[in-house]
Design an enzyme around this catalytic site. Structure first.
Site, PDB file in Angstrom:
ATOM      1  CE  LYS A 192      40.921  13.324  46.871  1.00 26.64           C
ATOM      2  NZ  LYS A 192      39.463  13.064  46.865  1.00 26.64           N
TER       3      LYS A 192
ATOM      4  CB  SER B  29      35.465  12.801  48.620  1.00 25.76           C
ATOM      5  OG  SER B  29      35.430  11.555  49.240  1.00 25.76           O
TER       6      SER B  29
ATOM      7  CB  SER C 224      38.657  10.981  50.198  1.00 26.27           C
ATOM      8  OG  SER C 224      38.305  11.511  48.940  1.00 26.27           O
TER       9      SER C 224
END
Lengths: 95, 494
Positions: free
Chosen positions: B79, B184, B160
Site C-alpha cells: 500500500k 480500511s 481505503s
C-alpha cells in the site's frame, strides 16, 4: 452549532488551505451536514467519564539521552522543493 | 499442475520448499500479471526488479540450505501509505507527488527482512481517507469483480486499501499490505472476497507509515485466507522503539497455533449491530455465521454494546482532528509539491500549496478537524468524542465478561458502483459502521469472505477479539473459512 460562509473561510484560513468563494459555498452545507450529524454525541451522558488517552494501556517509554541518529543533511534535504546552501529555502519573510 | 497465480503465501512457500517451482518463476508470473492489469489502476508504481531480486535471493538461500524467512520469495503489493526507500510514495495525494523516501518504513523493512519482494506500490484513497478508493489523486481503482447481471458497471474495491484488495482478489499479487484506521483493511477485504486482518493497536509499528489518525492507524495483512494472514502478520509485527505506541511484546507464532476447534469459546452477538436497512442477505449470512460458530464448538451469547451508534460520529471527530494535526506537515517547504504564486509570501505559499495538493475529501476532513479543535469548540466536540470513545471501549470490556469473541457482518452492504455514493460524504461514512467501534477500542479484528449476494458479489463476516488475543480471532476466522468454503473468484476481464 452550524457554520456560515465567514466561519468556513476562517477555518480554511486556520487550515492554511486557500478556497475560492465558490468552494466556500460548497463547503458550508457539507460541513453543516457532518457537524449536525456528529452533534448527537451531546446526548451521551459523560459526567464522570475520562476522555480516552490510550486505547491499550501503555507506559510512555524513556530512553537514554544519547545521540542515535544524525549526519543526514543531504537525505533530509533530498525531497525539498527548493534547497539552498544546505537549508530549506522559502520566500522572503522579513522585509 | 498447480496454477501458481492462484496460490497464496502458504501455497507458494510449500511449492518452493518442495522444489515444485522456484521463487523466481513465481515472481515472473506475478510481475507479468501486474503489467497485464493496468486497466484496474491498482498500482501507482511498479517495482518488478524488487520482486525478482528478492526471489533470486530466496532461491539462492534455498540452494545453500539456509533457513528461509517467513515470506521468502513471496512477491507482495505494498500500500502506498508505507514509505519505501528509493521508491516514490505519495499516499495517493498530489501533495506528495515526486516524494521519494530516504528511509524504509518499519513494516516494509520487516517484510523484506523476512524475504518478501515488492511488486509495486498500491493505489488507495488519498491519505487513507475514503471507503471506495475514489479519493485517490491518481484515479479510481476498479474492482476485479462485476455483478452477475451481465453488465460491466465498474465497482468500488472498497477503501481505503482498495488497490490491495483489487490485486489480491484478482490474483495479481498473492498478498498485500493494508492499513486500517476505521475499517480500511476489513471493508475492502469484504468487498472483494479476501481475508483482511487488523491487529491490536500497537502490534505493527507506525514508523514510516504516512500518518492519518495516529491513535487509530494500524497496518495489517490482506491475503487469500486466515493462514496467509497469520504468516504475513508475524512478519510485519513486532516492537519498534521508533514508535512510541509500539507494544513491547513478543510476536506469537500465530500460524503454528492455528486451530479451528472453538470448544470452550464464547462468541457474542452484539444486538446493536442489527442496523436499519441492512440487506436481508447480510442478516442471513450473519445467522449462517452463528451456525458455523456453533458447529465449530463455540457457545453463542447475546451481548449488548450500548454505545455502538455513537462510534461513527465520535470517529468522525477524532480521526479528522488527528488528521488536521498530522497533515499540517505538508507545507511546501520540506517535501512534496510547492505552489508559489507570483509575489506570494510564506503564508500564501502554504495556502496555495495545500489548495493545489489536497483532494476534496482531505480538505473536508482537515477543515472539520481544525474546527473541532479550535478555541471554543474543543470541549464540546473533541473532548466529548474522546469521552464517548472511553464508553465504547468500556462496552467491549463489559462484553468480555460474557464472551471471548464477537461475530458481526463486516460491512452493511456489498460493493457498490463507482460514483454511486461519491456525492454524499455522510452516506460514504456509514460504510464503516461495523468496523469503526473496534478501531476506536484498538481491538484485533478480521474479515473473512463468507458468501455471495444475489448480485454475485462477496460478503464478509467480521470477528473481533480481545486486545492482544489475535490467536482467538485467527482461530475463529479459520473455523468460519472452513465452513464457508468460499472459493469464488472474479472472472478475468481486464
Amino acid at each position: 452549532m452550524s457554520v456560515d460562509k465567514e466561519t468556513v473561510q476562517k477555518i480554511a484560513n486556520l487550515s492554511r488551505i486557500a478556497i475560492t468563494d465558490e468552494e466556500c459555498e460548497h463547503f458550508v452545507p457539507e460541513l453543516n451536514q457532518i457537524l449536525g450529524w456528529v452533534e448527537q454525541l451531546g446526548e451521551v451522558d459523560c459526567s464522570n467519564v475520562e476522555p480516552m488517552t490510550a486505547v491499550i494501556p501503555n507506559k510512555l517509554r524513556l530512553r537514554a539521552d544519547e545521540v542515535t541518529d544524525g549526519d543526514k543533511r543531504d537525505k533530509v534535504l533530498a525531497n525539498a522543493p527548493v534547497a539552498e546552501h544546505g537549508f530549506f529555502a522559502v520566500p522572503k519573510v522579513i522585509e | 499442475m498447480t496454477n501458481i497465480q492462484d496460490l497464496g503465501i502458504a501455497g507458494i512457500r510449500s511449492g518452493i520448499d518442495g522444489g515444485d517451482f522456484t521463487a523466481v518463476e513465481v515472481a515472473e508470473i506475478f510481475v507479468e500479471r501486474v503489467s497485464a492489469a493496468k486497466s484496474l489502476n491498482a498500482f501507482l508504481v511498479e517495482t518488478p526488479d524488487h520482486a525478482l531480486s528478492a526471489a533470486k535471493a530466496a532461491d539462492e538461500a534455498k540452494a545453500k540450505g539456509e533457513t528461509l524467512g517467513k515470506m521468502a520469495g513471496i512477491p507482495i503489493g505494498m500500500k502506498d501509505l508505507f514509505c519505501t526507500e528509493g521508491v516514490p510514495t505519495t499516499a495517493a495525494s498530489g501533495i506528495l507527488e515526486g516524494f521519494t523516501p530516504q528511509y524504509e518504513s518499519t513494516v516494509s523493512a520487516n517484510l523484506f527482512k523476512n524475504g518478501a519482494g515488492m511488486l509495486g506500490k498500491l493505489n488507495m484513497d488519498q491519505f487513507a481517507m475514503g471507503s471506495s478508493n475514489e479519493t485517490s489523486a491518481f484515479g479510481n481503482v476498479i474492482s476485479p469483480w462485476r455483478r452477475n447481471d451481465g453488465g460491466n458497471t465498474d465497482l468500488a474495491p472498497g477503501g481505503s486499501s482498495g488497490g490491495s484488495a483489487a490485486v489480491v482478489s484478482g490474483r495479481i499479487a498473492p498478498a498485500a499490505t493494508g492499513t486500517d484506521t476505521g475499517g480500511s483493511i476489513r471493508q475492502p477485504a469484504a468487498f472483494v472476497g479476501i481475508t483482511g486482518f487488523k491487529p491490536t493497536y500497537g502490534r505493527c509499528s507506525r514508523w514510516g507509515t504516512i500518518a492519518f489518525a495516529s491513535s487509530l492507524d494500524q497496518a495489517g495483512p490482506m491475503a487469500h485466507d486466515t493462514r496467509d494472514c497469520a504468516i504475513m502478520l508475524e512478519a510485519m509485527a513486532g516492537f519498534d522503539p521508533k514508535d512510541s505506541t509500539s507494544l513491547d511484546f513478543p510476536v506469537p507464532d500465530w500460524e503454528k497455533a492455528l486451530s479451528s476447534d472453538l470448544k470452550g469459546k464464547k462468541v457474542g452477538i452484539p444486538k446493536e449491530y442489527r442496523v436499519d436497512n441492512m440487506p436481508s442477505e447480510i442478516d442471513a449470512l450473519w445467522q449462517q455465521g452463528i451456525e458455523w460458530m456453533k458447529d465449530a464448538g463455540a457457545t453463542i451469547v447475546d451481548v449488548s454494546l450500548p454505545h455502538t451508534k455513537y462510534a461513527l460520529p465520535a470517529y468522525y471527530i477524532i480521526a479528522p482532528a488527528e488528521a488536521s494535526s498530522n497533515l499540517a506537515r505538508y507545507d511546501g517547504v520540506r517535501y512534496g509539491k510547492r505552489n508559489l504564486p507570483d509575489g506570494a509570501g510564506l503564508q500564501d505559499m502554504y495556502a496555495a500549496t495545500r489548495e493545489a495538493g489536497f483532494g476534496d475529501e482531505v480538505k473536508r476532513r482537515i477543515m472539520i478537524g481544525t474546527y473541532v479543535l479550535s478555541a471554543g469548540y474543543y470541549d464540546a466536540y473533541y473532548t466529548q468524542a474522546q469521552k464517548v470513545r472511553t464508553l465504547i471501549s468500556q462496552d467491549f470490556e463489559k462484553a468480555w465478561n460474557q464472551c471471548d469473541l464477537l461475530l458481526t457482518p463486516t460491512a452493511p452492504s456489498a460493493a457498490f458502483g463507482l460514483g454511486e455514493k461519491a456525492d454524499d460524504p455522510l452516506a460514504m461514512y456509514l460504510n464503516d459502521v461495523f468496523t469503526v467501534p473496534s478501531s476506536l477500542a484498538g481491538l484485533p479484528a478480521m474479515s473473512v469472505p463468507a458468501g455471495l449476494d444475489g448480485q454475485g458479489l462477496p460478503l464478509g463476516l467480521q470477528v473481533i477479539g480481545k486486545a492482544l488475543d489475535e490467536q482467538s480471532v485467527f482461530n475463529a476466522g479459520l473455523a468460519l473459512e472452513e465452513r464457508a468454503g468460499f472459493e469464488a473468484k472474479p472472472e478475468q476481464w481486464w
